[in-house]
Design a protein around this motif. Structure first.
Motif, PDB file in Angstrom:
ATOM      1  N   ARG A 142      -7.128  10.277  -5.729  1.00 57.78           N
ATOM      2  CA  ARG A 142      -6.718   9.040  -5.818  1.00 57.78           C
ATOM      3  C   ARG A 142      -5.982   8.825  -7.353  1.00 57.78           C
ATOM      4  O   ARG A 142      -6.444   9.745  -7.956  1.00 57.78           O
ATOM      5  CB  ARG A 142      -7.794   7.930  -5.745  1.00 57.78           C
ATOM      6  CG  ARG A 142      -8.034   7.621  -4.392  1.00 57.78           C
ATOM      7  CD  ARG A 142      -9.395   6.630  -4.646  1.00 57.78           C
ATOM      8  NE  ARG A 142      -9.598   6.210  -2.896  1.00 57.78           N
ATOM      9  CZ  ARG A 142     -10.338   7.047  -2.063  1.00 57.78           C
ATOM     10  NH1 ARG A 142     -10.657   8.140  -2.430  1.00 57.78           N
ATOM     11  NH2 ARG A 142     -10.562   6.421  -0.895  1.00 57.78           N
ATOM     12  N   ASP A 191       0.549   5.881   4.715  1.00 59.25           N
ATOM     13  CA  ASP A 191      -0.608   6.443   5.447  1.00 59.25           C
ATOM     14  C   ASP A 191      -1.956   5.996   4.902  1.00 59.25           C
ATOM     15  O   ASP A 191      -2.990   6.545   4.948  1.00 59.25           O
ATOM     16  CB  ASP A 191      -0.660   7.941   5.370  1.00 59.25           C
ATOM     17  CG  ASP A 191       0.529   8.246   6.377  1.00 59.25           C
ATOM     18  OD1 ASP A 191       0.943   7.828   6.953  1.00 59.25           O
ATOM     19  OD2 ASP A 191       0.938   9.524   5.798  1.00 59.25           O
ATOM     20  N   HIS A 192      -1.996   4.915   4.064  1.00 54.65           N
ATOM     21  CA  HIS A 192      -3.198   4.330   3.479  1.00 54.65           C
ATOM     22  C   HIS A 192      -4.300   4.006   4.493  1.00 54.65           C
ATOM     23  O   HIS A 192      -5.642   4.187   4.219  1.00 54.65           O
ATOM     24  CB  HIS A 192      -2.824   3.138   2.659  1.00 54.65           C
ATOM     25  CG  HIS A 192      -2.543   2.111   3.749  1.00 54.65           C
ATOM     26  ND1 HIS A 192      -3.492   0.998   3.719  1.00 54.65           N
ATOM     27  CD2 HIS A 192      -1.563   1.403   4.084  1.00 54.65           C
ATOM     28  CE1 HIS A 192      -3.066  -0.085   4.612  1.00 54.65           C
ATOM     29  NE2 HIS A 192      -1.954   0.232   4.768  1.00 54.65           N
ATOM     30  N   ASP A 193      -3.806   3.750   5.545  1.00 55.35           N
ATOM     31  CA  ASP A 193      -4.898   3.080   6.752  1.00 55.35           C
ATOM     32  C   ASP A 193      -5.472   4.531   7.393  1.00 55.35           C
ATOM     33  O   ASP A 193      -6.326   4.264   8.227  1.00 55.35           O
ATOM     34  CB  ASP A 193      -4.108   2.492   7.820  1.00 55.35           C
ATOM     35  CG  ASP A 193      -2.966   3.150   8.508  1.00 55.35           C
ATOM     36  OD1 ASP A 193      -2.285   3.875   7.687  1.00 55.35           O
ATOM     37  OD2 ASP A 193      -2.729   2.744   9.684  1.00 55.35           O
ATOM     38  N   PRO A 222     -11.989   4.876   2.799  1.00 58.26           N
ATOM     39  CA  PRO A 222     -11.909   4.288   1.452  1.00 58.26           C
ATOM     40  C   PRO A 222     -13.114   4.847   0.803  1.00 58.26           C
ATOM     41  O   PRO A 222     -13.509   4.830  -0.511  1.00 58.26           O
ATOM     42  CB  PRO A 222     -12.024   2.915   1.508  1.00 58.26           C
ATOM     43  CG  PRO A 222     -12.387   2.536   3.099  1.00 58.26           C
ATOM     44  CD  PRO A 222     -11.823   3.937   3.823  1.00 58.26           C
ATOM     45  N   GLU A 237      -1.987   1.084 -10.184  1.00 60.89           N
ATOM     46  CA  GLU A 237      -2.987   0.830  -9.275  1.00 60.89           C
ATOM     47  C   GLU A 237      -4.065   0.423 -10.075  1.00 60.89           C
ATOM     48  O   GLU A 237      -4.739   0.848 -11.227  1.00 60.89           O
ATOM     49  CB  GLU A 237      -3.358   1.970  -8.482  1.00 60.89           C
ATOM     50  CG  GLU A 237      -4.668   1.671  -7.430  1.00 60.89           C
ATOM     51  CD  GLU A 237      -4.759   2.786  -6.577  1.00 60.89           C
ATOM     52  OE1 GLU A 237      -6.033   3.399  -6.122  1.00 60.89           O
ATOM     53  OE2 GLU A 237      -3.835   3.885  -6.602  1.00 60.89           O
ATOM     54  N   TYR A 255       0.858  -1.436  -0.099  1.00 59.83           N
ATOM     55  CA  TYR A 255      -0.034   0.011  -0.012  1.00 59.83           C
ATOM     56  C   TYR A 255       0.906   1.020  -0.089  1.00 59.83           C
ATOM     57  O   TYR A 255       1.723   1.276   0.447  1.00 59.83           O
ATOM     58  CB  TYR A 255      -0.812  -0.073   1.150  1.00 59.83           C
ATOM     59  CG  TYR A 255      -2.041  -0.860   1.510  1.00 59.83           C
ATOM     60  CD1 TYR A 255      -3.180  -0.560   0.738  1.00 59.83           C
ATOM     61  CD2 TYR A 255      -1.957  -2.228   1.736  1.00 59.83           C
ATOM     62  CE1 TYR A 255      -4.329  -1.690   0.798  1.00 59.83           C
ATOM     63  CE2 TYR A 255      -2.805  -3.069   1.823  1.00 59.83           C
ATOM     64  CZ  TYR A 255      -4.216  -2.887   1.320  1.00 59.83           C
ATOM     65  OH  TYR A 255      -5.165  -3.783   1.343  1.00 59.83           O
ATOM     66  N   GLY A 256       0.270   2.108  -0.280  1.00 53.74           N
ATOM     67  CA  GLY A 256       1.114   3.629  -0.095  1.00 53.74           C
ATOM     68  C   GLY A 256       0.974   3.873   1.244  1.00 53.74           C
ATOM     69  O   GLY A 256       0.558   3.635   2.131  1.00 53.74           O
ATOM     70  N   ALA A 284      -2.079   4.865  -3.679  1.00 55.26           N
ATOM     71  CA  ALA A 284      -2.268   4.589  -2.050  1.00 55.26           C
ATOM     72  C   ALA A 284      -2.789   3.148  -1.640  1.00 55.26           C
ATOM     73  O   ALA A 284      -2.697   2.438  -0.960  1.00 55.26           O
ATOM     74  CB  ALA A 284      -3.294   5.478  -1.561  1.00 55.26           C
ATOM     75  N   TYR A 285      -3.532   2.773  -2.864  1.00 57.35           N
ATOM     76  CA  TYR A 285      -4.314   1.101  -2.887  1.00 57.35           C
ATOM     77  C   TYR A 285      -3.044   0.165  -3.088  1.00 57.35           C
ATOM     78  O   TYR A 285      -2.033   0.409  -3.654  1.00 57.35           O
ATOM     79  CB  TYR A 285      -5.134   1.222  -3.718  1.00 57.35           C
ATOM     80  CG  TYR A 285      -6.168  -0.154  -3.676  1.00 57.35           C
ATOM     81  CD1 TYR A 285      -6.639  -0.664  -2.441  1.00 57.35           C
ATOM     82  CD2 TYR A 285      -6.259  -0.770  -4.804  1.00 57.35           C
ATOM     83  CE1 TYR A 285      -7.298  -1.705  -2.505  1.00 57.35           C
ATOM     84  CE2 TYR A 285      -6.959  -2.082  -4.785  1.00 57.35           C
ATOM     85  CZ  TYR A 285      -7.515  -2.527  -3.546  1.00 57.35           C
ATOM     86  OH  TYR A 285      -8.188  -3.611  -3.389  1.00 57.35           O
TER      87      TYR A 285
END
Length: 281
Positions: A213, A200-202, A206, A248, A197-198, A226-227
């Motif tokens: 994005r 700070d994706h969490d 979403p 992505e 993931y990219g 980021a995904y």
């Protein structure tokens, strides 16, 4: 529920628990729900009582885990390996090692490590034509079907060793840190392929349509994705030489001829041209 618990109070009239939540993604709306029971999951600590003092592992992260090497071996007790949820010390709160869908693949990797270290059985691998197209074909096939790379994102990766003038060796699902440790002293080139993931994706909702994005299958923006997406890195002489991000794709299909395969072939062609000659190894 994606909410924060504000309070838990027992109702003296009926014995039920009133729990108040706030929801940050709903403008801090506060809601109260009622429950018969409340189970408080406060974590755990490592029980080291089974170990004699001379072979007791050190502990880290609030005494929850034994610190482990890239081979899942205790850093202070040689020959003491850990399997299961305790393997998450290597990827604590970064990947999925704390859960069965993650550590089951780490356990399999550990079995290959033990075979290699103690039973003279090399890590399972297959040989490929050492060419850009063949390497790209192999990586595209793997990232589109490997559950291990998907679940243990950034932790397990495929290792591709590319000695000049010889076939390439393709090793599947090697702990990335162990792959680098394993290749110490090897002055040739190798590649790793992971799913990642990219940054700070969490921290991104979403379902928030206002968040920027990268475009679907966008080659130019792939480095900023980021995904979850495949990342291929070129290493040589103990250094990271180059990184390639595959575009992505929200359907998790990284096999588009122009968006995924062709740029990867170009990456391998460019990087393989920089390899030292067999005489210079």
């Amino acid at each position: 529920m994606d909410g924060n618990v504000l309070s838990v109070e027992k109702d003296p009239d009926d014995g039920m628990y009133r729990v108040r939540f706030s929801f940050p993604r709903a403008d801090e709306v506060v809601k109260e729900l009622r429950y018969d029971r409340v189970i408080v999951c406060t974590g755990f600590r490592f029980d080291a009582s089974a170990f004699a003092p001379e072979c007791r592992p050190a502990l880290v992260i609030d005494d929850r885990f034994a610190p482990l090497s890239p081979a899942y071996e205790s850093v202070n007790v040689p020959g003491l390996y850990f399997a299961g949820t305790l393997m998450q010390q290597r990827d604590f709160k970064k990947s999925t090692g704390g859960f069965i869908h993650g550590f089951r693949y780490a356990v399999r990797a550990l079995s290959h490590t033990l075979d290699e270290r103690h039973h003279e059985r090399p890590w399972p691998h297959r040989q490929l034509e050492n060419s850009p197209a063949a390497l790209a074909d192999a990586v595209v096939a793997r990232v589109n079907r490997s559950s291990a790379l998907w679940q243990q994102f950034g932790v397990l990766g495929d290792l591709i060793v590319t000695p000049p003038g010889e076939p390439a060796d393709y090793h599947e699902e090697v702990p990335v840190a162990y792959a680098h440790e394993r290749q110490l002293g090897y002055d040739g080139d190798y590649f790793t392929a992971t799913q990642e993931y990219g940054p700070d994706h969490d921290k991104v909702d979403p379902f928030d349509i206002t968040v920027r994005r990268t475009a679907q299958n966008s080659v130019d923006d792939a480095f900023d994705a980021a995904y979850l997406h495949p990342v291929i890195r070129h290493h040589g002489g103990g250094e990271l030489l180059a990184t390639h991000h595959m575009a992505e794709n929200l359907e998790n299909h990284w096999d588009h001829p122009e968006a995924h395969h062709a740029p990867l072939v170009e990456f391998f062609a460019r990087e393989l041209d920089h390899r030292p000659s067999p005489a210079g190894r």
